[in-house]
Design a protein around this motif. Structure first.
Motif, PDB file in Angstrom:
ATOM      1  N   SER A  16      37.505  31.180  34.977  1.00  0.00           N
ATOM      2  CA  SER A  16      37.056  32.100  36.017  1.00  0.00           C
ATOM      3  C   SER A  16      35.674  31.707  36.541  1.00  0.00           C
ATOM      4  O   SER A  16      34.666  32.328  36.200  1.00  0.00           O
ATOM      5  CB  SER A  16      37.038  33.527  35.450  1.00  0.00           C
ATOM      6  OG  SER A  16      36.772  34.445  36.471  1.00  0.00           O
ATOM      7  N   GLU A  18      32.582  31.387  39.124  1.00  0.00           N
ATOM      8  CA  GLU A  18      31.982  32.023  40.299  1.00  0.00           C
ATOM      9  C   GLU A  18      31.552  30.896  41.223  1.00  0.00           C
ATOM     10  O   GLU A  18      30.768  30.034  40.837  1.00  0.00           O
ATOM     11  CB  GLU A  18      30.780  32.870  39.921  1.00  0.00           C
ATOM     12  CG  GLU A  18      30.104  33.467  41.145  1.00  0.00           C
ATOM     13  CD  GLU A  18      28.875  34.301  40.833  1.00  0.00           C
ATOM     14  OE1 GLU A  18      28.442  34.332  39.659  1.00  0.00           O
ATOM     15  OE2 GLU A  18      28.351  34.917  41.767  1.00  0.00           O
ATOM     16  N   GLY A  94      31.049  25.781  41.365  1.00  0.00           N
ATOM     17  CA  GLY A  94      31.301  26.790  40.344  1.00  0.00           C
ATOM     18  C   GLY A  94      30.837  26.239  39.010  1.00  0.00           C
ATOM     19  O   GLY A  94      31.188  25.121  38.639  1.00  0.00           O
ATOM     20  N   TYR A 136      35.943  33.780  41.911  1.00  0.00           N
ATOM     21  CA  TYR A 136      35.232  34.854  42.597  1.00  0.00           C
ATOM     22  C   TYR A 136      33.946  34.296  43.197  1.00  0.00           C
ATOM     23  O   TYR A 136      33.614  33.145  42.996  1.00  0.00           O
ATOM     24  CB  TYR A 136      34.987  36.043  41.663  1.00  0.00           C
ATOM     25  CG  TYR A 136      34.073  35.774  40.494  1.00  0.00           C
ATOM     26  CD1 TYR A 136      32.760  36.228  40.498  1.00  0.00           C
ATOM     27  CD2 TYR A 136      34.510  35.085  39.369  1.00  0.00           C
ATOM     28  CE1 TYR A 136      31.916  35.999  39.429  1.00  0.00           C
ATOM     29  CE2 TYR A 136      33.684  34.857  38.293  1.00  0.00           C
ATOM     30  CZ  TYR A 136      32.387  35.316  38.336  1.00  0.00           C
ATOM     31  OH  TYR A 136      31.556  35.083  37.272  1.00  0.00           O
ATOM     32  N   GLY A 137      33.270  35.104  43.976  1.00  0.00           N
ATOM     33  CA  GLY A 137      32.077  34.634  44.681  1.00  0.00           C
ATOM     34  C   GLY A 137      32.447  34.129  46.062  1.00  0.00           C
ATOM     35  O   GLY A 137      33.311  34.689  46.731  1.00  0.00           O
ATOM     36  N   LYS A 139      34.433  32.193  48.136  1.00  0.00           N
ATOM     37  CA  LYS A 139      35.733  31.555  47.925  1.00  0.00           C
ATOM     38  C   LYS A 139      36.579  31.438  49.178  1.00  0.00           C
ATOM     39  O   LYS A 139      37.805  31.340  49.092  1.00  0.00           O
ATOM     40  CB  LYS A 139      36.498  32.318  46.848  1.00  0.00           C
ATOM     41  CG  LYS A 139      36.706  33.768  47.195  1.00  0.00           C
ATOM     42  CD  LYS A 139      37.327  34.517  46.040  1.00  0.00           C
ATOM     43  CE  LYS A 139      37.251  35.942  46.359  1.00  0.00           C
ATOM     44  NZ  LYS A 139      38.167  36.824  46.458  1.00  0.00           N
TER      45      LYS A 139
END
Length: 152
Positions: A16, A18, A94, A136-137, A139
């Motif tokens: 996952s 960011e 990321g 996430y972030g 994207k």
């Protein structure tokens, strides 16, 4: 199988990252010099909003020092051949430690099939165990959640 072991196994198969910011060539020195994956995008001005936005994912890579990798990548000129007048390369990264960096980059390449990764072994082959990626972030143009199955 104990519940504790099951939870541990599940978490090992979930990556996952960011995705941090967007940088262009002028701000490339501000990219963190940390370990992780990086994405190279084609960015253009949206005709309706007149704002520069991500248009297309061109490349996914991984390195122990993302800033260095982007500043010295041998395919930089190749990426530029996909730009039209007024467009720019934008970069995103990321954070990801050494243990999962290649696995994460392989999953991203397999799922997104960026045009500048055409020579990658991961376009049609995923040698790692089944992996779920939750991005996430920042994207834009990336799938938020996807699972890649082992493909020898």
């Amino acid at each position: 199988m104990s519940e504790r072991f099951m939870l541990s196994s599940i978490s090992n198969d979930l990556l996952s990252p960011e995705m941090l910011g967007y940088w262009n060539d002028a701000s490339l020195r501000d990219v963190p010099d940390d370990s992780g994956i990086y994405c190279v995008f084609r960015a253009a001005t949206d005709p309706e909003t007149n704002v520069m936005e991500v248009q297309q994912l061109l490349y996914v890579g991984e390195h122990r020092n993302v800033r260095y990798a982007l500043q010295h990548h041998p395919d930089n000129e190749k990426w530029r051949t996909y730009l039209q007048p007024g467009e720019e390369l934008w970069y995103s990264m990321g954070l990801c430690g050494h243990a999962n960096r290649e696995r994460l980059a392989a999953a991203m390449i397999y799922a997104h099939k960026p045009r500048c990764n055409a020579a990658s072994e991961y376009l049609d082959h995923y040698p790692f165990p089944e992996t779920t990626v939750h991005i996430y972030g920042k994207k834009h143009k990336l799938q938020s959640i996807f699972t890649v199955e082992h493909r020898p």
